[in-house]
Design a protein around this motif. Structure first.
Motif, PDB file in Angstrom:
ATOM      1  N   PHE A 220      -0.940  -3.286  -2.290  1.00 56.40           N
ATOM      2  CA  PHE A 220       0.488  -3.367  -2.607  1.00 56.40           C
ATOM      3  C   PHE A 220       0.966  -4.791  -2.359  1.00 56.40           C
ATOM      4  CE2 PHE A 220       0.396  -2.364   1.890  1.00 56.40           C
ATOM      5  CZ  PHE A 220       1.439  -3.095   2.433  1.00 56.40           C
ATOM      6  N   ASP A 221       2.087  -5.098  -2.955  1.00 57.09           N
ATOM      7  CA  ASP A 221       2.698  -6.422  -2.830  1.00 57.09           C
ATOM      8  C   ASP A 221       3.528  -6.423  -1.540  1.00 57.09           C
ATOM      9  OD1 ASP A 221       4.391  -8.650  -2.953  1.00 57.09           O
ATOM     10  OD2 ASP A 221       4.616  -8.530  -5.128  1.00 57.09           O
ATOM     11  N   LYS A 222       3.028  -7.113  -0.534  1.00 55.75           N
ATOM     12  CA  LYS A 222       3.694  -7.097   0.776  1.00 55.75           C
ATOM     13  C   LYS A 222       5.104  -7.691   0.696  1.00 55.75           C
ATOM     14  CE  LYS A 222       3.158  -8.117   5.637  1.00 55.75           C
ATOM     15  NZ  LYS A 222       2.446  -8.778   6.697  1.00 55.75           N
TER      16      LYS A 222
ATOM     17  N   VAL B  37       8.967   4.040   3.963  1.00 56.45           N
ATOM     18  CA  VAL B  37       7.775   4.183   3.114  1.00 56.45           C
ATOM     19  C   VAL B  37       8.157   4.613   1.704  1.00 56.45           C
ATOM     20  CG1 VAL B  37       6.156   4.542   5.024  1.00 56.45           C
ATOM     21  CG2 VAL B  37       7.179   6.529   3.927  1.00 56.45           C
ATOM     22  N   GLN B  38       9.198   5.434   1.577  1.00 57.50           N
ATOM     23  CA  GLN B  38       9.667   5.832   0.241  1.00 57.50           C
ATOM     24  C   GLN B  38      10.188   4.614  -0.533  1.00 57.50           C
ATOM     25  OE1 GLN B  38       9.676   8.809  -1.465  1.00 57.50           O
ATOM     26  NE2 GLN B  38       8.367   9.562   0.181  1.00 57.50           N
TER      27      GLN B  38
ATOM     28  N   SER C 179      -0.692   2.442   5.294  1.00 61.38           N
ATOM     29  CA  SER C 179      -0.485   1.063   4.807  1.00 61.38           C
ATOM     30  C   SER C 179       0.696   0.422   5.531  1.00 61.38           C
ATOM     31  CB  SER C 179      -0.239   1.058   3.302  1.00 61.38           C
ATOM     32  OG  SER C 179      -1.389   1.469   2.617  1.00 61.38           O
ATOM     33  N   PHE C 180       1.734   1.220   5.746  1.00 62.84           N
ATOM     34  CA  PHE C 180       2.916   0.745   6.473  1.00 62.84           C
ATOM     35  C   PHE C 180       2.513   0.244   7.864  1.00 62.84           C
ATOM     36  CE2 PHE C 180       6.174   1.699   9.645  1.00 62.84           C
ATOM     37  CZ  PHE C 180       7.296   1.084   9.126  1.00 62.84           C
TER      38      PHE C 180
ATOM     39  N   PHE D 206       2.626  -3.660   8.782  1.00 66.82           N
ATOM     40  CA  PHE D 206       3.852  -4.054   9.479  1.00 66.82           C
ATOM     41  C   PHE D 206       3.902  -3.635  10.950  1.00 66.82           C
ATOM     42  CE2 PHE D 206       4.936  -3.682   4.961  1.00 66.82           C
ATOM     43  CZ  PHE D 206       5.380  -4.971   4.718  1.00 66.82           C
ATOM     44  N   GLY D 207       2.932  -2.859  11.415  1.00 65.06           N
ATOM     45  CA  GLY D 207       2.911  -2.447  12.810  1.00 65.06           C
ATOM     46  C   GLY D 207       3.707  -1.186  13.043  1.00 65.06           C
ATOM     47  N   ASP D 208       5.001  -1.305  13.192  1.00 60.85           N
ATOM     48  CA  ASP D 208       5.876  -0.153  13.384  1.00 60.85           C
ATOM     49  C   ASP D 208       7.268  -0.503  12.876  1.00 60.85           C
ATOM     50  OD1 ASP D 208       7.051  -1.758  15.360  1.00 60.85           O
ATOM     51  OD2 ASP D 208       6.142  -0.682  17.026  1.00 60.85           O
ATOM     52  N   LYS D 209       8.178   0.431  12.983  1.00 57.67           N
ATOM     53  CA  LYS D 209       9.533   0.227  12.453  1.00 57.67           C
ATOM     54  C   LYS D 209      10.216  -0.981  13.091  1.00 57.67           C
ATOM     55  CE  LYS D 209      13.902   2.534  12.907  1.00 57.67           C
ATOM     56  NZ  LYS D 209      14.663   3.755  13.122  1.00 57.67           N
ATOM     57  N   ARG D 210      10.086  -1.140  14.383  1.00 54.08           N
ATOM     58  CA  ARG D 210      10.741  -2.271  15.059  1.00 54.08           C
ATOM     59  C   ARG D 210      10.167  -3.603  14.591  1.00 54.08           C
ATOM     60  NH1 ARG D 210      13.646  -4.674  18.877  1.00 54.08           N
ATOM     61  NH2 ARG D 210      12.692  -6.315  20.093  1.00 54.08           N
TER      62      ARG D 210
END
Length: 194
Positions: free
Chosen positions: A7-9, A34-35, A43-44, A48-52
Motif C-alpha cells: 500500500f501507499d504509506k 484501517v477503513q 499492515s496498520f 505505524f505501530g499503534d494508534k498513538r
C-alpha cells in the motif's frame, strides 16, 4: 504463505490525517483508521505501530504542511501587512465542510491541553519557528512604516497566533467565511501605523 498487501504509506497517512482532523484522537477508533486508510490491521500495526504513534506522525505531518503554507502566505507579499492579512485569510476556506473542521493542531490542544509532554514538545518547536517569522515580518513592517512603531513585535506576534487559534475554534463552531474575513482585516488593522 501469503505476501503482505502493498500500500501507499503516504496516501494511508493522508487518510489518517483526515480522520484524526475530523474526529480527534479519542473519538477515532483503530477500525475508523484501517477503513479510511484501506489497509488491514496487521499492515496498520507493521507500518505505524499503534494508534498513538500514527496520531503523532499524522499531527507532525499536518503541522509541518500547514506551517509551510502559512509561512509562504506570510512572506510572499512585499508588504508585511499584506502578508499578515494573507496569512489570516488563508486559514479560512470558503468550503463550509472544510472550514468547520478547524485545525488539527488547535484540536490537539483542545483535546490534550498540557497533559502530553510529547505533544507539547512538538507544538512548542513548531510555534517557536512560526512566532519568529511573524515577529520578523512585524519588525519589517515597522521599518517600512506600515506597522505602528509603538507596537511590541513579540506581543503582536503572539496576538496573531491567538487570533489564528480563535479563528480555528470559531470555524469549528460554524463561523462563516465572510465573518472571519472581516475579523482578519480587523486584526491586521490594529497593527497599522497611524
Amino acid at each position: 504463505m501469503a505476501r503482505p498487501r502493498e500500500f501507499d504509506k503516504e496516501a494511508a497517512l493522508a487518510a489518517a490525517i483526515n480522520v484524526f482532523w475530523a474526529k480527534g484522537f479519542a473519538a477515532t477508533s483503530t477500525e475508523d483508521l484501517v477503513q479510511a486508510m484501506g489497509i488491514g490491521r496487521q499492515s496498520f500495526y507493521n507500518a505505524f505501530g499503534d494508534k498513538r504513534r500514527l496520531y503523532l506522525e499524522a499531527l507532525q505531518t499536518y503541522q509541518r504542511n500547514a506551517t509551510s503554507c502559512h509561512l509562504e502566505r506570510l512572506t510572499k507579499p512585499a508588504s508585511p501587512l499584506t502578508g499578515l492579512l494573507d496569512l489570516l485569510v488563508g486559514l479560512i476556506p470558503d468550503d463550509d465542510s472544510l472550514r468547520c473542521m478547524g485545525c488539527m493542531g488547535v484540536g490537539s490542544v483542545g483535546e490534550f491541553g498540557t497533559t502530553d509532554p510529547e505533544l507539547m514538545e512538538m507544538r512548542e518547536k513548531m510555534i517557536a519557528v512560526f512566532h519568529a517569522k511573524v515577529e520578523e515580518r512585524i519588525q519589517e513592517g515597522q521599518k517600512l512604516g506600515e506597522v505602528d512603531p509603538n507596537v511590541d513585535a513579540d506581543q503582536a506576534a503572539s496576538f496573531i497566533e491567538i487570533t489564528i487559534s480563535g479563528f480555528q475554534l470559531a470555524a469549528r463552531g460554524g463561523a462563516g467565511a465572510a465573518e472571519l474575513h472581516a475579523l482578519a482585516a480587523f486584526a491586521v488593522e490594529r497593527l497599522r501605523a497611524k
